[in-house]
Design a protein around this motif. Structure first.
Motif, PDB file in Angstrom:
ATOM      1  N   LYS A   1      -2.014  -8.711  -6.946  1.00  6.96           N
ATOM      2  CA  LYS A   1      -2.756  -9.810  -6.170  1.00  6.96           C
ATOM      3  C   LYS A   1      -4.479  -9.765  -5.843  1.00  6.96           C
ATOM      4  CE  LYS A   1       1.131 -12.661  -4.400  1.00  6.96           C
ATOM      5  NZ  LYS A   1       1.620 -13.127  -3.411  1.00  6.96           N
ATOM      6  N   GLY A   2      -4.909  -8.901  -6.730  1.00  7.05           N
ATOM      7  CA  GLY A   2      -6.431  -8.947  -6.620  1.00  7.05           C
ATOM      8  C   GLY A   2      -6.945  -7.651  -5.867  1.00  7.05           C
ATOM      9  N   ILE A   3      -5.949  -6.879  -5.154  1.00  2.90           N
ATOM     10  CA  ILE A   3      -6.126  -5.489  -4.601  1.00  2.90           C
ATOM     11  C   ILE A   3      -5.908  -4.497  -5.368  1.00  2.90           C
ATOM     12  CG2 ILE A   3      -5.491  -4.207  -2.520  1.00  2.90           C
ATOM     13  CD1 ILE A   3      -4.836  -6.957  -0.941  1.00  2.90           C
ATOM     14  N   THR A   4      -6.704  -3.475  -5.470  1.00  2.99           N
ATOM     15  CA  THR A   4      -6.566  -2.383  -6.312  1.00  2.99           C
ATOM     16  C   THR A   4      -5.884  -1.303  -5.338  1.00  2.99           C
ATOM     17  OG1 THR A   4      -8.411  -2.537  -7.547  1.00  2.99           O
ATOM     18  CG2 THR A   4      -7.419  -0.535  -7.716  1.00  2.99           C
ATOM     19  N   TYR A   5      -4.686  -0.657  -5.763  1.00  6.96           N
ATOM     20  CA  TYR A   5      -3.841   0.477  -4.958  1.00  6.96           C
ATOM     21  C   TYR A   5      -3.982   1.610  -5.699  1.00  6.96           C
ATOM     22  CZ  TYR A   5      -1.947  -3.624  -2.111  1.00  6.96           C
ATOM     23  OH  TYR A   5      -1.823  -4.643  -1.659  1.00  6.96           O
TER      24      TYR A   5
ATOM     25  N   MET B   1       3.309  12.272  -0.672  1.00  6.99           N
ATOM     26  CA  MET B   1       2.874  11.163  -1.530  1.00  6.99           C
ATOM     27  C   MET B   1       2.218  10.015  -0.583  1.00  6.99           C
ATOM     28  SD  MET B   1       6.199  10.767  -3.704  1.00  6.99           S
ATOM     29  CE  MET B   1       6.655  12.075  -4.822  1.00  6.99           C
ATOM     30  N   GLU B   2       1.394   9.331  -1.208  1.00  3.88           N
ATOM     31  CA  GLU B   2       0.845   8.123  -0.283  1.00  3.88           C
ATOM     32  C   GLU B   2       0.368   6.966  -1.249  1.00  3.88           C
ATOM     33  OE1 GLU B   2      -1.848  10.668   1.586  1.00  3.88           O
ATOM     34  OE2 GLU B   2      -3.611  10.449   0.130  1.00  3.88           O
ATOM     35  N   LEU B   3       0.194   5.642  -0.708  1.00  2.02           N
ATOM     36  CA  LEU B   3      -0.142   4.598  -1.143  1.00  2.02           C
ATOM     37  C   LEU B   3      -1.010   3.984  -0.422  1.00  2.02           C
ATOM     38  CD1 LEU B   3       0.006   2.816  -3.863  1.00  2.02           C
ATOM     39  CD2 LEU B   3       1.928   1.629  -2.491  1.00  2.02           C
ATOM     40  N   TYR B   4      -2.501   3.490  -0.852  1.00  2.00           N
ATOM     41  CA  TYR B   4      -3.209   2.636   0.024  1.00  2.00           C
ATOM     42  C   TYR B   4      -4.043   1.943  -0.872  1.00  2.00           C
ATOM     43  CZ  TYR B   4      -6.531   6.620  -1.477  1.00  2.00           C
ATOM     44  OH  TYR B   4      -7.289   7.681  -2.068  1.00  2.00           O
ATOM     45  N   ALA B   5      -4.520   1.068  -0.142  1.00  2.00           N
ATOM     46  CA  ALA B   5      -5.556   0.000  -0.848  1.00  2.00           C
ATOM     47  C   ALA B   5      -6.894   0.562  -0.838  1.00  2.00           C
ATOM     48  CB  ALA B   5      -5.502  -1.323  -0.140  1.00  2.00           C
ATOM     49  N   CYS B   6      -7.477   0.497  -2.176  1.00  2.00           N
ATOM     50  CA  CYS B   6      -8.917   1.033  -2.416  1.00  2.00           C
ATOM     51  C   CYS B   6      -9.977   0.132  -2.628  1.00  2.00           C
ATOM     52  CB  CYS B   6      -8.757   2.475  -3.149  1.00  2.00           C
ATOM     53  SG  CYS B   6      -8.296   1.877  -4.966  1.00  2.00           S
TER      54      CYS B   6
ATOM     55  N   PRO C   1     -11.390  -1.630   0.454  1.00  2.00           N
ATOM     56  CA  PRO C   1     -11.157  -0.356   1.011  1.00  2.00           C
ATOM     57  C   PRO C   1     -10.200  -0.707   2.470  1.00  2.00           C
ATOM     58  CG  PRO C   1     -13.090  -0.444   1.062  1.00  2.00           C
ATOM     59  CD  PRO C   1     -12.833  -1.729   0.137  1.00  2.00           C
ATOM     60  N   ASP C   2      -9.213  -0.040   2.472  1.00  2.00           N
ATOM     61  CA  ASP C   2      -8.415  -0.149   3.647  1.00  2.00           C
ATOM     62  C   ASP C   2      -8.158   1.481   4.379  1.00  2.00           C
ATOM     63  OD1 ASP C   2      -6.515  -0.240   5.988  1.00  2.00           O
ATOM     64  OD2 ASP C   2      -5.407  -1.809   4.708  1.00  2.00           O
ATOM     65  N   ASP C   3      -8.700   1.490   5.650  1.00  2.00           N
ATOM     66  CA  ASP C   3      -8.426   3.058   6.212  1.00  2.00           C
ATOM     67  C   ASP C   3      -7.382   3.337   6.450  1.00  2.00           C
ATOM     68  OD1 ASP C   3     -11.364   3.072   6.116  1.00  2.00           O
ATOM     69  OD2 ASP C   3     -11.773   2.321   8.054  1.00  2.00           O
ATOM     70  N   ASN C   4      -6.288   2.602   6.392  1.00  2.00           N
ATOM     71  CA  ASN C   4      -4.786   2.865   6.608  1.00  2.00           C
ATOM     72  C   ASN C   4      -3.788   3.012   5.487  1.00  2.00           C
ATOM     73  OD1 ASN C   4      -5.324   2.634   9.702  1.00  2.00           O
ATOM     74  ND2 ASN C   4      -5.360   0.580   9.211  1.00  2.00           N
ATOM     75  N   ASP C   5      -3.186   4.154   5.499  1.00  2.59           N
ATOM     76  CA  ASP C   5      -2.346   4.296   4.443  1.00  2.59           C
ATOM     77  C   ASP C   5      -1.162   2.958   4.439  1.00  2.59           C
ATOM     78  OD1 ASP C   5      -3.350   6.556   3.608  1.00  2.59           O
ATOM     79  OD2 ASP C   5      -1.557   7.919   4.588  1.00  2.59           O
ATOM     80  N   LEU C   6      -1.015   2.375   3.157  1.00 10.06           N
ATOM     81  CA  LEU C   6       0.059   1.568   3.179  1.00 10.06           C
ATOM     82  C   LEU C   6       1.295   1.903   3.199  1.00 10.06           C
ATOM     83  CD1 LEU C   6       0.718  -1.678   2.550  1.00 10.06           C
ATOM     84  CD2 LEU C   6       0.862  -0.782   0.121  1.00 10.06           C
TER      85      LEU C   6
END
Length: 93
Positions: free
Chosen positions: A24-28, A42-47, A50-55
């Motif tokens: 949906k237009g957000i790169t993870y 392991m971690e997944l976040y929006a880059c 950018p988002d400062d919080n881990d998803l």
């Protein structure tokens, strides 16, 4: 899944190597590493944007435990990666 098969994507998660995908237009960004001999992180976040919080993040004893936890997590509009895989573009397969 655009850019590859969901089976190859899941297999790639088990390598803990960095990988990126768009939903949906957000790169993870997904990554994993072993901070010591007995722990996998392991971690997944929006880059992008950018988002400062881990998803999502997980510390566990095995890679399998972390991947299974990720695959079951309802992170995308209350759905799992496997439930929305048809709308994901794997951009570095």
């Amino acid at each position: 899944m655009k850019g590859g098969t969901v089976e190859d994507f899941v297999e790639y998660l088990y390598t803990c190597q960095n990988t990126a995908f768009i939903y949906k237009g957000i790169t993870y960004w997904y990554q994993g590493y072993m901070p010591n001999d007995h722990t996998v992180h392991m971690e997944l976040y929006a880059c992008n944007p950018p988002d400062d919080n881990d998803l999502w993040n997980h510390d566990g004893a095995t890679i399998d435990e972390g991947v299974q936890h990720l695959l079951k997590a309802p992170l995308f509009d209350g759905k799992t990666i496997l439930e929305v895989e048809q709308d994901i573009e794997w951009i570095d397969s």
